[in-house]
Write a protein that holds these residues in place. Structure first.
Motif, PDB file in Angstrom:
ATOM      1  N   ALA A   1      79.035  15.579 -71.851  1.00 23.00           N
ATOM      2  CA  ALA A   1      79.505  15.366 -70.480  1.00 23.00           C
ATOM      3  C   ALA A   1      78.359  15.721 -69.538  1.00 23.00           C
ATOM      4  O   ALA A   1      77.940  16.881 -69.476  1.00 23.00           O
ATOM      5  CB  ALA A   1      80.725  16.227 -70.181  1.00 23.00           C
ATOM      6  N   PRO A   2      77.810  14.759 -68.801  1.00 23.30           N
ATOM      7  CA  PRO A   2      76.660  15.040 -67.937  1.00 23.30           C
ATOM      8  C   PRO A   2      77.041  15.823 -66.693  1.00 23.30           C
ATOM      9  O   PRO A   2      78.194  15.841 -66.274  1.00 23.30           O
ATOM     10  CB  PRO A   2      76.170  13.639 -67.571  1.00 23.30           C
ATOM     11  N   GLU A   3      76.038  16.451 -66.117  1.00 21.78           N
ATOM     12  CA  GLU A   3      76.217  17.147 -64.849  1.00 21.78           C
ATOM     13  C   GLU A   3      76.580  16.133 -63.767  1.00 21.78           C
ATOM     14  O   GLU A   3      75.997  15.043 -63.682  1.00 21.78           O
ATOM     15  CB  GLU A   3      74.915  17.858 -64.486  1.00 21.78           C
ATOM     16  N   GLU A   4      77.526  16.482 -62.941  1.00 18.62           N
ATOM     17  CA  GLU A   4      78.012  15.550 -61.917  1.00 18.62           C
ATOM     18  C   GLU A   4      76.907  15.182 -60.926  1.00 18.62           C
ATOM     19  O   GLU A   4      76.207  16.050 -60.403  1.00 18.62           O
ATOM     20  CB  GLU A   4      79.194  16.171 -61.171  1.00 18.62           C
ATOM     21  N   GLY A   5      76.745  13.874 -60.692  1.00 18.97           N
ATOM     22  CA  GLY A   5      75.837  13.379 -59.675  1.00 18.97           C
ATOM     23  C   GLY A   5      74.373  13.687 -59.888  1.00 18.97           C
ATOM     24  O   GLY A   5      73.600  13.711 -58.925  1.00 18.97           O
ATOM     25  N   ARG A   6      73.939  13.870 -61.120  1.00 16.33           N
ATOM     26  CA  ARG A   6      72.535  14.235 -61.373  1.00 16.33           C
ATOM     27  C   ARG A   6      71.623  13.028 -61.548  1.00 16.33           C
ATOM     28  O   ARG A   6      70.458  13.071 -61.162  1.00 16.33           O
ATOM     29  CB  ARG A   6      72.423  15.127 -62.613  1.00 16.33           C
ATOM     30  N   TYR A   7      72.126  11.906 -62.086  1.00 13.92           N
ATOM     31  CA  TYR A   7      71.243  10.856 -62.586  1.00 13.92           C
ATOM     32  C   TYR A   7      71.254   9.576 -61.740  1.00 13.92           C
ATOM     33  O   TYR A   7      72.300   9.101 -61.309  1.00 13.92           O
ATOM     34  CB  TYR A   7      71.618  10.512 -64.024  1.00 13.92           C
ATOM     35  N   ASP A   8      70.052   9.045 -61.556  1.00 13.63           N
ATOM     36  CA  ASP A   8      69.914   7.720 -60.951  1.00 13.63           C
ATOM     37  C   ASP A   8      70.121   6.627 -61.992  1.00 13.63           C
ATOM     38  O   ASP A   8      70.694   5.577 -61.687  1.00 13.63           O
ATOM     39  CB  ASP A   8      68.525   7.579 -60.328  1.00 13.63           C
ATOM     40  N   VAL A   9      69.653   6.869 -63.205  1.00 13.00           N
ATOM     41  CA  VAL A   9      69.820   5.917 -64.303  1.00 13.00           C
ATOM     42  C   VAL A   9      70.185   6.677 -65.577  1.00 13.00           C
ATOM     43  O   VAL A   9      69.579   7.718 -65.887  1.00 13.00           O
ATOM     44  CB  VAL A   9      68.530   5.096 -64.546  1.00 13.00           C
ATOM     45  N   ILE A  10      71.176   6.168 -66.277  1.00  9.93           N
ATOM     46  CA  ILE A  10      71.517   6.667 -67.617  1.00  9.93           C
ATOM     47  C   ILE A  10      71.165   5.561 -68.598  1.00  9.93           C
ATOM     48  O   ILE A  10      71.740   4.475 -68.548  1.00  9.93           O
ATOM     49  CB  ILE A  10      72.996   7.068 -67.704  1.00  9.93           C
ATOM     50  N   TRP A  11      70.193   5.849 -69.448  1.00 10.49           N
ATOM     51  CA  TRP A  11      69.638   4.863 -70.382  1.00 10.49           C
ATOM     52  C   TRP A  11      70.256   5.090 -71.761  1.00 10.49           C
ATOM     53  O   TRP A  11      70.158   6.185 -72.315  1.00 10.49           O
ATOM     54  CB  TRP A  11      68.116   5.014 -70.449  1.00 10.49           C
ATOM     55  N   VAL A  12      70.873   4.039 -72.321  1.00  8.47           N
ATOM     56  CA  VAL A  12      71.574   4.139 -73.610  1.00  8.47           C
ATOM     57  C   VAL A  12      71.000   3.052 -74.519  1.00  8.47           C
ATOM     58  O   VAL A  12      71.317   1.869 -74.352  1.00  8.47           O
ATOM     59  CB  VAL A  12      73.093   3.951 -73.438  1.00  8.47           C
ATOM     60  N   GLN A  13      70.170   3.423 -75.479  1.00 12.60           N
ATOM     61  CA  GLN A  13      69.488   2.416 -76.306  1.00 12.60           C
ATOM     62  C   GLN A  13      69.650   2.700 -77.787  1.00 12.60           C
ATOM     63  O   GLN A  13      69.343   3.788 -78.262  1.00 12.60           O
ATOM     64  CB  GLN A  13      68.002   2.338 -75.957  1.00 12.60           C
ATOM     65  N   TRP A  14      70.108   1.690 -78.517  1.00 12.39           N
ATOM     66  CA  TRP A  14      70.181   1.710 -79.977  1.00 12.39           C
ATOM     67  C   TRP A  14      70.879   2.962 -80.510  1.00 12.39           C
ATOM     68  O   TRP A  14      70.430   3.592 -81.467  1.00 12.39           O
ATOM     69  CB  TRP A  14      68.779   1.550 -80.584  1.00 12.39           C
ATOM     70  N   CYS A  15      71.993   3.311 -79.870  1.00 12.05           N
ATOM     71  CA  CYS A  15      72.756   4.467 -80.342  1.00 12.05           C
ATOM     72  C   CYS A  15      74.262   4.289 -80.158  1.00 12.05           C
ATOM     73  O   CYS A  15      75.051   4.940 -80.843  1.00 12.05           O
ATOM     74  CB  CYS A  15      72.310   5.743 -79.632  1.00 12.05           C
ATOM     75  N   ILE A  16      74.689   3.392 -79.249  1.00  9.59           N
ATOM     76  CA  ILE A  16      76.119   3.293 -78.926  1.00  9.59           C
ATOM     77  C   ILE A  16      76.924   2.718 -80.088  1.00  9.59           C
ATOM     78  O   ILE A  16      78.145   2.878 -80.141  1.00  9.59           O
ATOM     79  CB  ILE A  16      76.323   2.453 -77.643  1.00  9.59           C
TER      80      ILE A  16
END
Length: 305
Positions: free
Chosen positions: A181-196
């Motif tokens: 669970a990421p920190e609220e409002g921290r990221y401009d981009v969440i990159w999800v590659q070859w893992c989902i």
């Protein structure tokens, strides 16, 4: 790999669905059926099945433990994390960079702004080092395989604890995506590659719903993943599933996500799966993806004589 899945008309082969259900319970069956409808008719209605609880915590734990065990036996190197295809690294990074650059300008403008990214399934930090640190001041990494994450720390040592205007790897989380669970409002981009592909449908949906909270205003996801020609392909060696484009689109709807942009990865060996990059946002884009502004049917035109 087992390539059974959907036929050309979008009907589900019962053997594939039974196999998927055997591994993970009825949730996968329900969502696969919904995705089959989407493949046959893009406007197919949501059947509501993917939100149901998968059958049996035991099967779920076994699914994930087998996947982790597989990757724990893989060498912490570019060649290892790319399945013996280290040669694709340069083309992969080049394609990702060409996809990401215009998105950053469109979403955040061209002025100076401090940007933060999250690298999901980061492995040894290959994507962080070669791509994300070019564009982001801070990058956090989340990876469940401990020796991969330790290799990432070593690989990124020179990119940590630097000055205020530097580009650095900041946090390293040894957590599986289904629990993160990421920190609220921290990221401009969440990159999800070859893992989902390690996540079954219900955990896929839960992950993106949690991760949306971690995005800043105008923030977005990039999902870069292998694409099956039809339906899905179940790999029992590393316990992953490769989904088709219609399957992904059905899941995006269930996550409340919209496709802002999509692009095919080029220059990969022909024997590998096709790869697509999706930029995903939580609010419907005003202009259709990659589309030209359409002239209203009755708008005035200049008549030249």
């Amino acid at each position: 790999m087992d390539s059974r899945g959907f036929d050309s008309a979008g009907r589900v082969f019962s053997s594939a669905i039974e196999m998927w259900a055997e591994e993970l319970g009825p949730t996968a069956t329900a969502t696969a059926s919904s995705a089959a409808e989407a493949e046959a008719a893009p406007a197919a209605a949501d059947n509501g099945g993917a939100g149901e609880e998968a059958g049996g915590d035991g099967k779920r734990k076994e699914w994930y433990s087998k996947a982790i065990a597989y990757w724990q036996g893989v060498e912490a190197s570019t060649e290892g994390v790319l399945g013996g295809y280290g040669c694709v690294n340069d083309a992969d990074v080049k394609g990702s960079d060409a996809f990401l650059r215009p998105l950053l300008a469109e979403r955040f403008g061209t002025g100076k702004r401090r940007l933060v990214a999250l690298d999901c399934g980061s492995g040894i930090g290959r994507v962080t080092k070669n791509l994300l640190l070019r564009h982001f001041n801070e990058v956090d990494l989340v990876e469940p395989v401990s020796h991969f994450l330790e290799a990432a720390r070593e690989n990124l040592t020179g990119c940590m604890d630097q000055g205020e205007d530097s580009h650095k790897a900041t946090n390293f989380y040894c957590v599986p995506l289904q629990d993160f669970a990421p920190e609220e409002g921290r990221y401009d981009v969440i990159w999800v590659q070859w893992c989902i592909g390690q996540l079954p449908d219900d955990d896929f949906i839960s992950f993106f719903n949690r991760a949306k909270v971690g995005l800043k205003p105008d923030g977005f996801f990039v999902l870069k993943e292998n694409i099956a020609k039809n339906g899905f392909v179940l790999d029992k060696e590393d316990n992953s599933v490769t989904r088709s484009d219609p399957y992904f689109r059905e899941l995006f709807k269930k996550c409340g996500l919209y496709i802002y942009s999509v692009k095919d990865q080029k220059e990969l060996p022909k024997e590998l799966f096709a790869v697509k990059m999706y930029a995903l946002v939580s609010s419907q884009p005003k202009i259709p993806n990659n589309g030209k502004r359409r002239r209203p049917k009755n708008s005035p035109r200049v008549i030249r004589t």
